[in-house]
Design a protein around this motif. Structure first.
Motif, short mmCIF file in Angstrom:
data_model
loop_
_atom_site.label_atom_id
_atom_site.label_comp_id
_atom_site.label_asym_id
_atom_site.label_seq_id
_atom_site.Cartn_x
_atom_site.Cartn_y
_atom_site.Cartn_z
N VAL A 41 -14.87 12.51 -11.56
CA VAL A 41 -14.04 12.20 -12.72
C VAL A 41 -14.70 11.09 -13.54
CG1 VAL A 41 -11.86 11.15 -13.46
CG2 VAL A 41 -11.86 13.00 -11.78
N PHE A 66 -6.00 11.57 -14.15
CA PHE A 66 -7.27 10.98 -14.56
C PHE A 66 -7.12 9.53 -15.03
CE2 PHE A 66 -7.10 15.54 -15.42
CZ PHE A 66 -8.07 15.99 -14.54
N TRP A 121 -8.63 11.96 -21.17
CA TRP A 121 -8.24 11.58 -19.81
C TRP A 121 -7.69 10.16 -19.75
CZ3 TRP A 121 -12.83 13.64 -16.32
CH2 TRP A 121 -12.74 15.05 -16.26
N THR A 125 -12.85 19.16 -10.97
CA THR A 125 -14.11 18.66 -10.41
C THR A 125 -14.88 19.71 -9.61
OG1 THR A 125 -12.91 17.83 -8.47
CG2 THR A 125 -13.27 16.30 -10.29
#
Length: 324
Positions: free
Chosen positions: A83, A99, A93, A125
């Motif tokens: 991330v 996030f 995000w 991811t």
């Protein structure tokens, strides 16, 4: 008979289980004795408990059983790092969970996002690329990432006594498998080097993949869709689907392994079950019933009644890691 000849005969005639008793990081005591007694029983030809080599299947959970799982699962650590690496491409995000919490270093906020947040994190991811690309990303991460407590590469934070146990079982004719709730393609790049277990003997959770052509090159694209969860009741189902034999040896450490323990030890061979109990807060971590990762409650309560060996890490292991 001279002493040299006598010694040679003792070596040649000794049971394989004795010759391969390479468990130096295990303290003498009931845990070590129980393992050796079981292996001796199933490998002694002519004995009541003899098991043919092709039926000597052993299955191991990974997180918390073969390597550490605190302060969080290693695969979650990979997700967090991914991330952060992808964040510059996703300015949105900064205001979107989970996030937002990750970028702020707020693991509590991540936990509060619940299962939906974790699933979204995994899809973001782990999907949207080919299987080969994902393998390279994972391999590169293992080469650089470090455990937050020990500051060692994650693939070095493996339990030395369990690696010895894997070698010991294989020396006695067992075939060893990993059966883990972790992502199968997250584990496969390192299991051969870390445990001597080849990729085809690793069973884990999967996301859907789809065959496609990139130009004229065949690829497998990873899709944002869960295919199989290899945890809880999924573990015996995965064993049946991918191995096709009921194992006679099982090792786990949490309630996520409960059904696998029941499946293996409830079979016609009355297999051997063991649970790794994390009791050493100095050398590793101490946790069980209330842990967010690797909760051990129901399986521990039933261990004695079901004759599952409860391994006390603090008491039973001389060393936990090779780097100690």
């Amino acid at each position: 008979m001279n002493l040299i000849l006598r010694a040679l005969l003792i070596v040649l005639l000794a049971p394989l289980s004795v010759l391969a008793d390479g468990l130096p990081s295990w303290n003498a005591g009931k845990s070590r004795e129980a393992i050796v007694d079981f292996v001796t029983k199933v490998t002694t030809e002519g004995g009541d408990g003899f098991v043919k080599p092709e039926d000597r299947i052993a299955v191991f959970d990974n997180d918390g059983t073969l390597w550490s799982e605190q302060p969080f699962y290693f695969q979650l650590g990979f997700m967090l790092d991914r991330v952060k690496a992808l964040a510059p491409q996703h300015p949105e995000w900064g205001e979107k969970e989970p996030f937002k919490s990750i970028l702020a270093g707020d693991l509590k906020g991540l936990a509060e996002s619940g299962e939906k947040g974790i699933v979204e994190l995994g899809m973001t991811t782990h999907a949207g690329m080919t299987s080969d690309a994902f393998t390279k990303i994972v391999t590169d991460w293992y080469a650089t990432a470090r455990h937050p407590k020990f500051h060692k590469p994650y693939n070095e934070v493996t339990f030395l006594p369990m690696r010895e146990l894997l070698d010991y079982l294989r020396a006695n004719g067992f075939k060893t498998y990993i059966v883990s709730g972790g992502g199968v393609e997250f584990m496969r790049p390192i299991t051969q080097a870390a445990y001597g277990i080849p990729p085809e003997q690793v069973i884990g959770s999967t996301i859907a993949t789809e065959y496609a052509l990139a130009g004229d090159v065949p690829v497998l694209n990873r899709l944002p869709k869960i295919d199989f969860i290899d945890d809880g009741p999924g573990k015996p189902a995965g064993i049946n689907k991918f191995i096709g034999r009921r194992p006679i040896f099982v090792a786990g450490n949490s309630d996520g392994d409960y059904e696998m323990l029941r499946w293996v030890t409830g079979g016609p061979q009355k297999g051997f079950g063991m649970i790794i109990h994390h009791t050493d807060g100095d050398r590793e971590f101490a946790y069980d019933r209330r842990s967010a990762f690797g909760k051990l409650d129901k399986a521990m309560d039933e261990a004695e009644a079901r004759n599952w060996l409860l391994v006390d890490m603090k008491a039973d292991w001389k060393k936990i890691y090779a780097f100690e």
